[in-house]
Design a protein around this motif. Structure first.
Motif, mmCIF file in Angstrom:
data_model
loop_
_atom_site.group_PDB
_atom_site.id
_atom_site.type_symbol
_atom_site.label_atom_id
_atom_site.label_comp_id
_atom_site.label_asym_id
_atom_site.label_seq_id
_atom_site.Cartn_x
_atom_site.Cartn_y
_atom_site.Cartn_z
ATOM 1 N N ASN A 176 33.863 33.579 56.235
ATOM 2 C CA ASN A 176 32.654 33.832 57.019
ATOM 3 C C ASN A 176 32.507 35.294 57.433
ATOM 4 O O ASN A 176 32.045 35.603 58.529
ATOM 5 N N ILE A 177 32.926 36.174 56.561
ATOM 6 C CA ILE A 177 32.758 37.608 56.781
ATOM 7 C C ILE A 177 32.812 38.282 55.415
ATOM 8 O O ILE A 177 33.599 37.863 54.554
ATOM 9 N N GLN A 178 31.964 39.269 55.210
ATOM 10 C CA GLN A 178 31.969 39.988 53.936
ATOM 11 C C GLN A 178 32.566 41.363 54.138
ATOM 12 O O GLN A 178 31.994 42.210 54.818
ATOM 13 N N LEU A 179 33.735 41.574 53.556
ATOM 14 C CA LEU A 179 34.413 42.864 53.616
ATOM 15 C C LEU A 179 34.550 43.415 52.202
ATOM 16 O O LEU A 179 34.796 42.662 51.258
ATOM 17 N N SER A 180 34.396 44.716 52.076
ATOM 18 C CA SER A 180 34.607 45.338 50.773
ATOM 19 C C SER A 180 36.097 45.337 50.440
ATOM 20 O O SER A 180 36.943 45.146 51.317
ATOM 21 N N ARG A 181 36.417 45.559 49.182
ATOM 22 C CA ARG A 181 37.833 45.641 48.794
ATOM 23 C C ARG A 181 38.499 46.818 49.517
ATOM 24 O O ARG A 181 39.675 46.754 49.871
ATOM 25 N N LYS A 182 37.728 47.875 49.743
ATOM 26 C CA LYS A 182 38.264 49.032 50.465
ATOM 27 C C LYS A 182 38.600 48.657 51.913
ATOM 28 O O LYS A 182 39.643 49.063 52.442
ATOM 29 N N THR A 190 47.046 49.352 52.245
ATOM 30 C CA THR A 190 47.323 49.615 50.843
ATOM 31 C C THR A 190 46.093 50.287 50.225
ATOM 32 O O THR A 190 45.288 50.864 50.937
ATOM 33 N N THR A 191 45.943 50.228 48.899
ATOM 34 C CA THR A 191 44.824 50.908 48.234
ATOM 35 C C THR A 191 43.831 49.897 47.672
ATOM 36 O O THR A 191 44.173 48.730 47.432
ATOM 37 N N ASP A 192 42.608 50.387 47.385
ATOM 38 C CA ASP A 192 41.569 49.518 46.809
ATOM 39 C C ASP A 192 42.064 48.895 45.503
ATOM 40 O O ASP A 192 41.879 47.702 45.253
ATOM 41 N N GLU A 193 42.681 49.732 44.663
ATOM 42 C CA GLU A 193 43.127 49.276 43.347
ATOM 43 C C GLU A 193 44.148 48.142 43.469
ATOM 44 O O GLU A 193 44.113 47.168 42.713
ATOM 45 N N GLN A 194 45.062 48.286 44.425
ATOM 46 C CA GLN A 194 46.076 47.248 44.608
ATOM 47 C C GLN A 194 45.456 45.952 45.118
ATOM 48 O O GLN A 194 45.841 44.851 44.700
ATOM 49 N N VAL A 195 44.482 46.058 46.012
ATOM 50 C CA VAL A 195 43.789 44.868 46.511
ATOM 51 C C VAL A 195 43.061 44.164 45.376
ATOM 52 O O VAL A 195 43.132 42.932 45.237
ATOM 53 N N ILE A 196 42.377 44.932 44.541
ATOM 54 C CA ILE A 196 41.654 44.354 43.400
ATOM 55 C C ILE A 196 42.618 43.614 42.471
ATOM 56 O O ILE A 196 42.329 42.500 42.009
ATOM 57 N N ARG A 197 43.787 44.220 42.218
ATOM 58 C CA ARG A 197 44.778 43.586 41.333
ATOM 59 C C ARG A 197 45.319 42.295 41.930
ATOM 60 O O ARG A 197 45.459 41.293 41.233
ATOM 61 N N VAL A 198 45.640 42.325 43.223
ATOM 62 C CA VAL A 198 46.202 41.133 43.871
ATOM 63 C C VAL A 198 45.168 40.009 43.908
ATOM 64 O O VAL A 198 45.483 38.852 43.597
ATOM 65 N N ILE A 199 43.933 40.328 44.275
ATOM 66 C CA ILE A 199 42.884 39.304 44.323
ATOM 67 C C ILE A 199 42.646 38.720 42.932
ATOM 68 O O ILE A 199 42.490 37.500 42.766
ATOM 69 N N SER A 200 42.624 39.582 41.917
ATOM 70 C CA SER A 200 42.457 39.111 40.538
ATOM 71 C C SER A 200 43.573 38.147 40.146
ATOM 72 O O SER A 200 43.335 37.102 39.533
ATOM 73 N N LYS A 214 32.142 38.387 48.251
ATOM 74 C CA LYS A 214 32.799 37.429 49.137
ATOM 75 C C LYS A 214 33.939 36.721 48.416
ATOM 76 O O LYS A 214 33.862 36.444 47.216
ATOM 77 N N ILE A 215 35.009 36.457 49.157
ATOM 78 C CA ILE A 215 36.136 35.709 48.602
ATOM 79 C C ILE A 215 36.380 34.466 49.444
ATOM 80 O O ILE A 215 35.935 34.371 50.594
ATOM 81 N N GLY A 216 37.070 33.505 48.851
ATOM 82 C CA GLY A 216 37.393 32.274 49.555
ATOM 83 C C GLY A 216 38.753 31.764 49.148
ATOM 84 O O GLY A 216 39.267 32.087 48.069
ATOM 85 N N ILE A 217 39.348 30.979 50.011
ATOM 86 C CA ILE A 217 40.684 30.417 49.762
ATOM 87 C C ILE A 217 40.516 28.965 49.341
ATOM 88 O O ILE A 217 39.914 28.167 50.062
ATOM 89 N N ILE A 218 41.057 28.606 48.183
ATOM 90 C CA ILE A 218 40.965 27.216 47.736
ATOM 91 C C ILE A 218 42.324 26.516 47.751
ATOM 92 O O ILE A 218 42.395 25.305 47.568
#
Length: 236
Positions: A176-182, A190-200, A214-218
């Motif tokens: 219920n909140i939209q945050l950028s990867r940054k 950490t860094t944007d790149e590392q967040v993108i890799r972990v989320i991927s 937006k991301i969600g936990i399943i």
């Protein structure tokens, strides 16, 4: 922009003022409160600016940041309805050591330093509640320092996502909140790149989903188990 939010009729039950300062002894101080609105993306506290009291989030979401090494922003807290902002500079210094920016349109209540100081002297229940609040804040800060020192990058990102989930919850499997990867990176340390890799990676493992920004936990339980040894539940 000024807008009047009356403490007596306010329905924000999470506010420490609402919980502890509704008696006759507090009435003169409540009249001195200022109510303000900030638009999405608008800062209302600038790091290094003179302290002008405490802010209470009446409605909305706010990110609280601090400048780190090489001018990089570190998001130290995410706040929503009822939470206090600016308390670390209160009573001990003349300047704010943090910045605060509205993540979405937000309504804020502001008490000047003088008003809060007088209210704490005259309203014992509020003074006691504030003492407990500061003790809890200190405990959270100490736990966060320990966790950050011991966590891998993946664990830091997972810890940040779990914190966001505990704070704001989910609707239809999306936070219920939209945050950028940054912003997630600035909060996780950490860094944007590392967040993108972990989320991927977590998406491939069918633990997270994403729709646009937006991301969600399943698979919440699996995400919790990843950092169970760090006692993630201490920082709610």
């Amino acid at each position: 922009m000024n807008t009047k939010v009356d403490c007596i009729s306010c329905t924000n039950s999470n506010c420490i003022i609402k919980q502890n300062a509704m008696g006759e002894e507090a009435a003169p101080f409540l009249e001195k409160k200022l109510s303000l609105k900030a638009k999405k993306g608008q800062p209302f506290i600038l790091e290094g600016a003179p302290v002008h009291g405490l802010y209470f989030v009446q409605q909305g979401k706010v990110k609280v940041g601090k400048t780190g090494i090489n001018g990089k922003e570190q998001i130290v807290r995410l706040c929503h309805d009822g939470e206090i902002i600016g308390h670390r500079g209160f009573g001990v210094g003349q300047f704010y050591h943090i910045s605060a920016v509205a993540i979405e349109d937000v309504v804020l209540c502001n008490f000047s330093t003088d008003t809060i100081m007088e209210m704490l002297k005259k309203v014992p229940s509020l003074c006691y509640a504030m003492m407990l609040f500061y003790a809890d804040e200190l405990n959270r800060s100490e736990n966060k320092v320990k966790k950050i020192a011991q966590m891998t990058v993946r664990e830091k990102v997972i810890d940040a996502i779990l914190y966001i989930n505990r704070k704001f919850g989910q609707t239809k499997n999306l936070l219920n909140i939209q945050l950028s990867r940054k912003e997630i990176a600035d909060f996780a340390g950490t860094t944007d790149e590392q967040v993108i890799r972990v989320i991927s990676s977590l998406k491939k493992e069918k633990i997270l989903i994403a729709e646009g920004k937006k991301i969600g936990i399943i698979n919440l339980e699996k995400l919790k188990r990843e950092i169970a040894e760090h006692n993630f539940f201490l920082d709610s």
